[in-house]
Design a protein around this motif. Structure first.
Motif, mmCIF file in Angstrom:
data_model
loop_
_atom_site.group_PDB
_atom_site.id
_atom_site.type_symbol
_atom_site.label_atom_id
_atom_site.label_comp_id
_atom_site.label_asym_id
_atom_site.label_seq_id
_atom_site.Cartn_x
_atom_site.Cartn_y
_atom_site.Cartn_z
ATOM 1 N N ARG A 176 -12.483 76.105 -90.962
ATOM 2 C CA ARG A 176 -11.533 75.022 -92.068
ATOM 3 C C ARG A 176 -11.445 75.879 -93.338
ATOM 4 N N MET A 177 -10.780 76.252 -93.992
ATOM 5 C CA MET A 177 -10.561 76.777 -95.063
ATOM 6 C C MET A 177 -9.292 76.849 -96.552
ATOM 7 N N LYS A 178 -9.539 77.267 -97.742
ATOM 8 C CA LYS A 178 -8.364 76.656 -98.235
ATOM 9 C C LYS A 178 -7.285 77.940 -98.417
ATOM 10 N N GLU A 179 -6.035 77.582 -98.478
ATOM 11 C CA GLU A 179 -4.657 78.727 -98.954
ATOM 12 C C GLU A 179 -4.309 79.133 -99.890
ATOM 13 N N THR A 180 -4.110 79.927 -100.368
ATOM 14 C CA THR A 180 -4.703 80.793 -101.888
ATOM 15 C C THR A 180 -3.512 81.764 -101.287
ATOM 16 N N SER A 186 -10.151 85.349 -94.085
ATOM 17 C CA SER A 186 -10.919 86.589 -95.218
ATOM 18 C C SER A 186 -12.249 84.927 -94.309
ATOM 19 N N LEU A 187 -13.304 85.031 -93.625
ATOM 20 C CA LEU A 187 -13.983 83.894 -93.136
ATOM 21 C C LEU A 187 -15.594 84.424 -93.520
ATOM 22 N N LEU A 188 -16.088 83.976 -94.426
ATOM 23 C CA LEU A 188 -17.307 84.241 -94.408
ATOM 24 C C LEU A 188 -18.375 83.029 -93.603
ATOM 25 N N ALA A 189 -19.454 83.604 -92.831
ATOM 26 C CA ALA A 189 -20.450 82.818 -92.269
ATOM 27 C C ALA A 189 -21.923 83.176 -92.742
ATOM 28 N N THR A 190 -22.745 82.721 -92.985
ATOM 29 C CA THR A 190 -24.387 82.443 -92.352
ATOM 30 C C THR A 190 -25.279 82.268 -92.035
ATOM 31 N N GLN A 191 -26.030 82.527 -91.532
ATOM 32 C CA GLN A 191 -27.628 82.249 -90.353
ATOM 33 C C GLN A 191 -28.320 82.182 -91.124
ATOM 34 N N VAL A 192 -29.170 81.289 -91.822
ATOM 35 C CA VAL A 192 -30.336 81.901 -93.414
ATOM 36 C C VAL A 192 -31.289 82.302 -91.689
ATOM 37 N N ASP A 193 -31.858 81.204 -91.013
ATOM 38 C CA ASP A 193 -33.026 81.516 -90.287
ATOM 39 C C ASP A 193 -33.179 81.841 -89.289
ATOM 40 N N GLY A 194 -34.140 82.429 -88.649
ATOM 41 C CA GLY A 194 -34.384 83.140 -87.089
ATOM 42 C C GLY A 194 -34.912 84.205 -87.016
ATOM 43 N N ALA A 195 -35.461 84.512 -85.735
ATOM 44 C CA ALA A 195 -36.288 85.504 -85.356
ATOM 45 C C ALA A 195 -35.702 86.390 -86.602
ATOM 46 N N LEU A 246 -15.728 87.795 -91.266
ATOM 47 C CA LEU A 246 -14.387 88.787 -90.954
ATOM 48 C C LEU A 246 -13.399 88.428 -90.914
ATOM 49 N N THR A 247 -12.622 89.370 -91.115
ATOM 50 C CA THR A 247 -11.029 89.210 -92.298
ATOM 51 C C THR A 247 -9.519 89.477 -90.401
ATOM 52 N N PHE A 248 -8.603 88.814 -90.680
ATOM 53 C CA PHE A 248 -7.798 89.385 -89.479
ATOM 54 C C PHE A 248 -6.312 89.179 -90.702
ATOM 55 N N ASP A 293 -16.889 78.654 -99.848
ATOM 56 C CA ASP A 293 -15.990 79.068 -101.199
ATOM 57 C C ASP A 293 -15.714 80.401 -101.210
ATOM 58 N N PHE A 294 -16.086 80.791 -100.160
ATOM 59 C CA PHE A 294 -16.263 82.669 -99.411
ATOM 60 C C PHE A 294 -15.335 82.567 -98.530
ATOM 61 N N SER A 295 -14.147 81.392 -97.897
ATOM 62 C CA SER A 295 -13.320 81.531 -97.118
ATOM 63 C C SER A 295 -12.205 80.756 -97.519
ATOM 64 N N ASP A 296 -10.919 81.677 -97.655
ATOM 65 C CA ASP A 296 -9.622 81.291 -97.186
ATOM 66 C C ASP A 296 -8.799 82.370 -96.184
ATOM 67 N N ALA A 297 -7.134 82.464 -96.826
ATOM 68 C CA ALA A 297 -5.794 82.342 -96.197
ATOM 69 C C ALA A 297 -5.263 82.531 -97.432
ATOM 70 N N THR A 298 -3.936 83.740 -97.080
ATOM 71 C CA THR A 298 -2.707 83.263 -97.651
ATOM 72 C C THR A 298 -2.094 83.569 -96.485
#
Length: 151
Positions: free
Chosen positions: A146-150, A54-63, A71-73, A40-45
């Motif tokens: 994998r991300m959607k193309e906008t 633009s790529l958004l990733a999360t890690q919920v658990d962990g110390a 990450l954008t490029f 939902d928060f990752s896409d490319a033109t």
């Protein structure tokens, strides 16, 4: 920006397994990372060989608690040396690290577009600065998404 990163991370962290759009692995300093990419928060033109990704990733658990990576490029893929790379790691308030092209390098292993879906894989290495003590940390992240193309 900090609040936005945290909010997006919490939203992305609640995605179900079927909504996963890939993974990011690596390390931020001594902290190992295993993050899930949010579709939902990752896409490319794409315009010719120019991309804005633009790529958004999360890690919920962990110390170390929740971690959100953005990450954008963008730039002309025919000359990766000219592609602008930015990375943001967001944790609890005041614990953010930022990096850009001056301290990061991008290696793309795959960038394929078909039927409105972009498949991208690669590695970013270098250094980021921030956190409560404004420290500099080494960072290595490998991504396969994998991300959607906008338009």
């Amino acid at each position: 920006m900090d609040a936005l990163c945290l909010a997006l991370g919490l939203l992305a962290g609640s995605a179900s397994a079927q909504d996963q759009a890939g993974f990011v692995t690596g390390s931020l300093g001594d902290t190992p990372l295993e993050l899930t990419v949010s579709p939902d928060f990752s896409d490319a033109t794409i315009v010719g060989t120019y991309v804005d990704t633009s790529l958004l990733a999360t890690q919920v658990d962990g110390a170390e608690g929740p971690i959100t990576l953005i990450l954008t490029f963008n730039g002309d893929l025919s000359d990766l040396a000219e592609v602008t790379v930015e990375i943001t790691f967001a944790r609890e308030m005041g614990r953010n690290w930022l990096g850009d092209k001056s301290g990061l390098s991008l290696k793309l292993d795959k960038f394929d577009a078909a039927d409105g879906v972009i498949a991208v894989a690669g590695t970013v290495t270098g250094e980021v600065t921030g956190g409560p003590d404004q420290e500099t940390l080494p960072v290595t992240v490998s991504f396969n998404a994998r991300m959607k193309e906008t338009d």
